[in-house]
Design an enzyme around this catalytic site. Structure first.
Site, PDB file in Angstrom:
ATOM      1  N   ASP A   6       0.577  -1.819  -0.360  1.00  0.00           N
ATOM      2  CA  ASP A   6       0.125  -0.209  -0.003  1.00  0.00           C
ATOM      3  C   ASP A   6       0.984   1.047  -0.448  1.00  0.00           C
ATOM      4  O   ASP A   6       1.772   1.275   0.108  1.00  0.00           O
ATOM      5  CB  ASP A   6      -0.713  -0.096   1.189  1.00  0.00           C
ATOM      6  CG  ASP A   6      -1.822   1.153   1.547  1.00  0.00           C
ATOM      7  OD1 ASP A   6      -2.469   1.867   0.636  1.00  0.00           O
ATOM      8  OD2 ASP A   6      -1.068   1.909   2.776  1.00  0.00           O
ATOM      9  N   TYR A   8      -0.418   4.838   0.494  1.00  0.00           N
ATOM     10  CA  TYR A   8      -0.347   5.709   1.376  1.00  0.00           C
ATOM     11  C   TYR A   8      -0.029   5.687   2.803  1.00  0.00           C
ATOM     12  O   TYR A   8      -1.252   5.033   2.881  1.00  0.00           O
ATOM     13  CB  TYR A   8      -1.718   6.931   0.681  1.00  0.00           C
ATOM     14  CG  TYR A   8      -1.405   7.535  -0.478  1.00  0.00           C
ATOM     15  CD1 TYR A   8      -0.366   8.545  -0.512  1.00  0.00           C
ATOM     16  CD2 TYR A   8      -1.920   7.337  -1.635  1.00  0.00           C
ATOM     17  CE1 TYR A   8       0.099   8.785  -2.215  1.00  0.00           C
ATOM     18  CE2 TYR A   8      -1.830   7.461  -2.919  1.00  0.00           C
ATOM     19  CZ  TYR A   8      -0.945   8.379  -2.979  1.00  0.00           C
ATOM     20  OH  TYR A   8      -0.393   9.093  -4.021  1.00  0.00           O
ATOM     21  N   ARG A  40      -7.400  13.126   5.860  1.00  0.00           N
ATOM     22  CA  ARG A  40      -7.221  11.631   5.344  1.00  0.00           C
ATOM     23  C   ARG A  40      -8.385  10.909   5.395  1.00  0.00           C
ATOM     24  O   ARG A  40      -8.772   9.954   4.915  1.00  0.00           O
ATOM     25  CB  ARG A  40      -5.644  10.861   6.111  1.00  0.00           C
ATOM     26  CG  ARG A  40      -5.464   9.634   6.676  1.00  0.00           C
ATOM     27  CD  ARG A  40      -4.877   8.909   5.129  1.00  0.00           C
ATOM     28  NE  ARG A  40      -4.300   7.776   4.765  1.00  0.00           N
ATOM     29  CZ  ARG A  40      -4.455   7.566   3.911  1.00  0.00           C
ATOM     30  NH1 ARG A  40      -4.677   7.652   2.716  1.00  0.00           N
ATOM     31  NH2 ARG A  40      -4.615   5.539   3.764  1.00  0.00           N
ATOM     32  N   SER A 113      -2.589   0.964  -5.091  1.00  0.00           N
ATOM     33  CA  SER A 113      -2.539   1.835  -4.457  1.00  0.00           C
ATOM     34  C   SER A 113      -3.881   2.269  -4.792  1.00  0.00           C
ATOM     35  O   SER A 113      -3.874   2.052  -6.123  1.00  0.00           O
ATOM     36  CB  SER A 113      -2.035   2.714  -4.274  1.00  0.00           C
ATOM     37  OG  SER A 113      -2.089   4.479  -3.664  1.00  0.00           O
TER      38      SER A 113
HETATM   39  C1  LAC Z   1      -3.359   3.752  -0.402  1.00  0.00           C
HETATM   40  C2  LAC Z   1      -4.178   4.416   0.643  1.00  0.00           C
HETATM   41  C3  LAC Z   1      -5.228   3.268   0.742  1.00  0.00           C
HETATM   42  O1  LAC Z   1      -2.889   3.829  -0.789  1.00  0.00           O
HETATM   43  O2  LAC Z   1      -3.693   4.218   1.399  1.00  0.00           O
HETATM   44  O3  LAC Z   1      -4.125   2.909  -1.258  1.00  0.00           O
END
Ligand code: LAC
Length: 215
Positions: A6, A8, A40, A113
């Site tokens: 992932d 973020y 967020r 992501s």
């Molecule tokens: C992402 C978010 C969920 O990078 O953090 O998909």
């Protein structure tokens, strides 16, 4: 081993945009943590709302919409909007990230992501980590956000079949990925209790430092 990260919150510190602007903007000095938290929280809520309601818009749009809500809530001058969005394309990585990615060099790494391809490329290039990944996979290819199963299916579609690990700091993401069939690592940066959802992570770590040894 295929390892999907992932982005973020897992690789990139999403609070760093507001923190960095606050460093040069006295009006944000006290409120930036609450601004970042609301930005967020609303960003994620809007992805789930759009997935459930069947009205997808890309993550750049959702991120800007969530920022607008958070700025309105905290009375932030609209003049700061462009700078905050620009900083979102140059987020800080968490300190251990470059070293961990280097230690995983023998593995087949990718990102999965919600970010758009352009957002992921900008953030990875800015942090000088793009070269560690064979693919930066965006849910835009599925047209729906995590935790929809179609989003997790993109890893096998792009990276090929075989056992895969998914690494996420988002408890709901780690849970859904485990339920989908990944061996999942939950990076519990916030020291939170486990989510009460189907799907159990195979491992829980406070940050990414122990990942290479665990894999
Ligand atoms: C992402 C978010 C969920 O990078 O953090 O998909």
């Amino acid at each position: 081993m295929i390892i999907a990260f992932d982005a973020y919150g897992t690789l990139f510190d999403v609070t760093s945009a507001a923190r960095r602007l606050a460093g040069q903007t006295p009006a944000l000095a006290d409120i930036w943590p609450a601004l970042a938290a609301d930005w967020r929280a609303r960003q994620l809520e809007y992805t789930w709302q759009r997935a459930i309601r069947g009205c997808h818009a890309d993550f750049a749009t959702v991120t800007a919409d969530a920022l607008d809500w958070a700025m309105a809530r905290h009375g932030v001058d609209a003049a700061h909007r462009a700078a905050l969005l620009a900083l979102y394309d140059r987020l800080d990585t968490f300190p251990e990230v470059p070293g961990v990615l280097a230690r995983l060099a023998g593995h087949d790494l990718c990102i999965l992501s919600n970010g758009t391809p352009a957002m992921l490329r900008a953030a990875c290039d800015s942090a000088a980590i793009t070269g560690h990944f064979r693919a930066l996979i965006s849910v835009e290819e599925a047209g729906v956000y995590k935790p929809a199963r179609a989003a997790y299916a993109l890893v096998a579609a792009r990276m090929g079949p075989g056992p895969a690990v998914l690494v996420s700091s988002n408890g709901w993401d780690a849970s859904a990925a485990a339920d989908f069939g990944f061996r999942t690592v939950w990076v519990n940066r916030g020291g939170l209790p486990p989510d009460r959802l189907p799907g159990r992570p195979a491992a829980v770590m406070p940050d990414l430092s122990g990942l290479a040894a665990w894999v």
